[in-house]
Design a protein around this motif. Structure first.
Motif, PDB file in Angstrom:
ATOM      1  N   UNK A  89       0.856  -1.178   0.000  1.00  0.00           N
ATOM      2  CA  UNK A  89       0.000   0.000   0.000  1.00  0.00           C
ATOM      3  C   UNK A  89       0.897   1.236   0.000  1.00  0.00           C
ATOM      4  N   UNK A  90       0.646   2.133  -0.945  1.00  0.00           N
ATOM      5  CA  UNK A  90       1.454   3.347  -1.041  1.00  0.00           C
ATOM      6  C   UNK A  90       0.788   4.462  -0.231  1.00  0.00           C
ATOM      7  N   UNK A  91       1.533   5.015   0.725  1.00  0.00           N
ATOM      8  CA  UNK A  91       0.958   5.944   1.677  1.00  0.00           C
ATOM      9  C   UNK A  91       0.339   5.175   2.831  1.00  0.00           C
ATOM     10  N   UNK A  92      -0.565   5.837   3.549  1.00  0.00           N
ATOM     11  CA  UNK A  92      -1.171   5.171   4.708  1.00  0.00           C
ATOM     12  C   UNK A  92      -2.425   4.385   4.350  1.00  0.00           C
ATOM     13  N   UNK A  93      -2.819   4.459   3.078  1.00  0.00           N
ATOM     14  CA  UNK A  93      -3.966   3.680   2.630  1.00  0.00           C
ATOM     15  C   UNK A  93      -5.304   4.339   2.849  1.00  0.00           C
ATOM     16  N   UNK A  94      -5.310   5.568   3.359  1.00  0.00           N
ATOM     17  CA  UNK A  94      -6.588   6.252   3.570  1.00  0.00           C
ATOM     18  C   UNK A  94      -7.069   6.973   2.309  1.00  0.00           C
ATOM     19  N   UNK A  95      -6.246   6.963   1.252  1.00  0.00           N
ATOM     20  CA  UNK A  95      -6.704   7.517  -0.011  1.00  0.00           C
ATOM     21  C   UNK A  95      -7.925   6.723  -0.493  1.00  0.00           C
ATOM     22  N   UNK A  96      -8.841   7.398  -1.143  1.00  0.00           N
ATOM     23  CA  UNK A  96     -10.038   6.714  -1.640  1.00  0.00           C
ATOM     24  C   UNK A  96     -10.092   6.796  -3.165  1.00  0.00           C
ATOM     25  N   UNK A  97     -10.705   5.775  -3.759  1.00  0.00           N
ATOM     26  CA  UNK A  97     -10.846   5.719  -5.214  1.00  0.00           C
ATOM     27  C   UNK A  97     -12.250   5.260  -5.567  1.00  0.00           C
ATOM     28  N   UNK A  98     -12.705   5.762  -6.691  1.00  0.00           N
ATOM     29  CA  UNK A  98     -13.947   5.317  -7.311  1.00  0.00           C
ATOM     30  C   UNK A  98     -13.533   4.383  -8.442  1.00  0.00           C
ATOM     31  N   UNK A  99     -13.448   3.083  -8.153  1.00  0.00           N
ATOM     32  CA  UNK A  99     -13.036   2.100  -9.147  1.00  0.00           C
ATOM     33  C   UNK A  99     -14.242   1.698  -9.993  1.00  0.00           C
ATOM     34  N   UNK A 100     -14.054   1.666 -11.315  1.00  0.00           N
ATOM     35  CA  UNK A 100     -15.154   1.413 -12.240  1.00  0.00           C
ATOM     36  C   UNK A 100     -14.888   0.144 -13.031  1.00  0.00           C
ATOM     37  N   UNK A 101     -15.804  -0.804 -12.975  1.00  0.00           N
ATOM     38  CA  UNK A 101     -15.612  -2.061 -13.689  1.00  0.00           C
ATOM     39  C   UNK A 101     -15.744  -1.830 -15.187  1.00  0.00           C
ATOM     40  N   UNK A 102     -14.884  -2.479 -15.969  1.00  0.00           N
ATOM     41  CA  UNK A 102     -14.765  -2.171 -17.390  1.00  0.00           C
ATOM     42  C   UNK A 102     -16.068  -2.418 -18.152  1.00  0.00           C
ATOM     43  N   UNK A 103     -16.871  -3.408 -17.739  1.00  0.00           N
ATOM     44  CA  UNK A 103     -18.129  -3.651 -18.444  1.00  0.00           C
ATOM     45  C   UNK A 103     -19.069  -2.451 -18.348  1.00  0.00           C
TER      46      UNK A 103
END
Length: 329
Positions: A211-225
């Motif tokens: 994990x890069x950083x402390x892991x508190x970063x958030x992401x909106x991951x979007x499935x390719x379909x």
């Protein structure tokens, strides 16, 4: 339909090309085959599309190795297309920091080559892959399309410039153009240097997720379909012409929680490892997709946890060819 997909051997471009072929459209896939990651993954994508075109009900498929910086080649290919799905571009926030000029050459000048060719032809629509990186540091979340665009990396700046050129061409030259701002797309045949593929490959091999950083970063991951469905909608409607539109999952997750989801599914006894976070990495992303819902009827089908589970299942089924290429990259 005659469809040109630039970046057609890449992750998203390859999924678009495959889907178009399976639905009976004739596809030309243009890709420079830049070795940003192991080319075996792109070569496999091309083979998948060729196999898809072998069905009696499928459309034709042609692969062309070439660069969007080659204006003459782009002009020739665009002249035969009804729709252009412009997925080509130099990817990677971190690499853009070390070599910003090539990102301008490929992502901006290459897009201008395509836009010039499209306005000189009878193209029904150009759909471009933009990025959530155009937003930069959040003033509020989730990002809607009215949020200020202040990218913090050369990559984000190049995608914003290309997108703005497309919208300007739509206004000035009446060229139907839509920029889709993708939010961290993942799924089968994804780039090996993404968080999800890294977490899965390491856990599959008994190695701790990094994990890069402390892991508190958030992401909106979007499935390719889900991304493919948004693109398909633009073959049927001009409601978004001249616009930039978010395409995300509307769901987001902390990186350390994502790592835990993957680890707990594959190897629950592993501990996490931590490394320094890169300054150009976004702190948080989260998409407001209300505009896509209104204009495109877009409704993502996959939560992050559902999509990750599908990717893990695909990874296990394709581990023999995919994993060696991931580990080599």
């Amino acid at each position: 339909m005659q469809i040109l997909v630039t970046g057609g051997a890449g992750f998203i471009g390859g999924h678009l090309a495959e889907r178009f072929v399976r639905e009976g459209h004739d596809v030309v896939a243009l890709d420079a085959m830049h070795p940003y990651y192991d080319l075996g993954i792109k070569e496999h994508t091309v083979e998948v599309c060729r196999e898809a075109s072998a069905s009696s009900e499928a459309g034709g498929y042609e692969f062309v190795e070439g660069d969007v910086r080659d204006a003459d080649l782009v002009s020739d290919l665009v002249s035969d297309a009804q729709f252009v799905y412009h997925q080509a571009g130099r990817a990677g926030v971190r690499d853009s920091v070390s070599d910003p000029r090539v990102y301008d050459e490929v992502n901006v000048d290459g897009t201008l080559n395509l836009l010039d060719a499209a306005r000189a032809s009878d193209v029904e629509r150009v759909v471009m892959a933009s990025s959530s990186s155009v937003y930069g540091k959040p003033q509020y979340l989730p990002y809607d399309e009215q949020h200020p665009t202040t990218p913090v990396s050369p990559y984000g700046a190049s995608k914003l410039a290309a997108e703005r050129y497309g919208c300007a061409y739509s206004e000035v030259y009446d060229l139907p153009f839509v920029g889709l701002r993708y939010f961290t797309v993942y799924g089968p045949r994804m780039r090996p240097n993404m968080a999800i593929s890294n977490f899965v490959s390491r856990c599959m091999n008994g190695e701790s997720p990094i994990i890069y950083g402390d892991g508190t970063q958030t992401r909106d991951f979007t499935y390719v379909d889900d991304v493919v469905e948004a693109n398909l909608a633009l073959m049927e409607t001009g409601a978004a012409d001249g616009e930039a539109v978010n395409v995300g999952s509307t769901d987001n997750i902390e990186i350390r929680e994502l790592a835990a989801v993957v680890r707990d599914e594959i190897a629950p006894d592993l501990e996490f490892e931590f490394a320094d976070r890169h300054d150009a990495d976004a702190e948080h992303t989260h998409a407001d997709t209300s505009k896509a819902s209104v204009l495109l009827g877009y409704e993502p089908d996959h939560t992050i946890r559902e999509g990750v589970a599908k990717f893990i299942e695909w990874y296990e089924q394709n581990r023999g060819w995919y994993e060696p290429l991931v580990l080599a990259s």
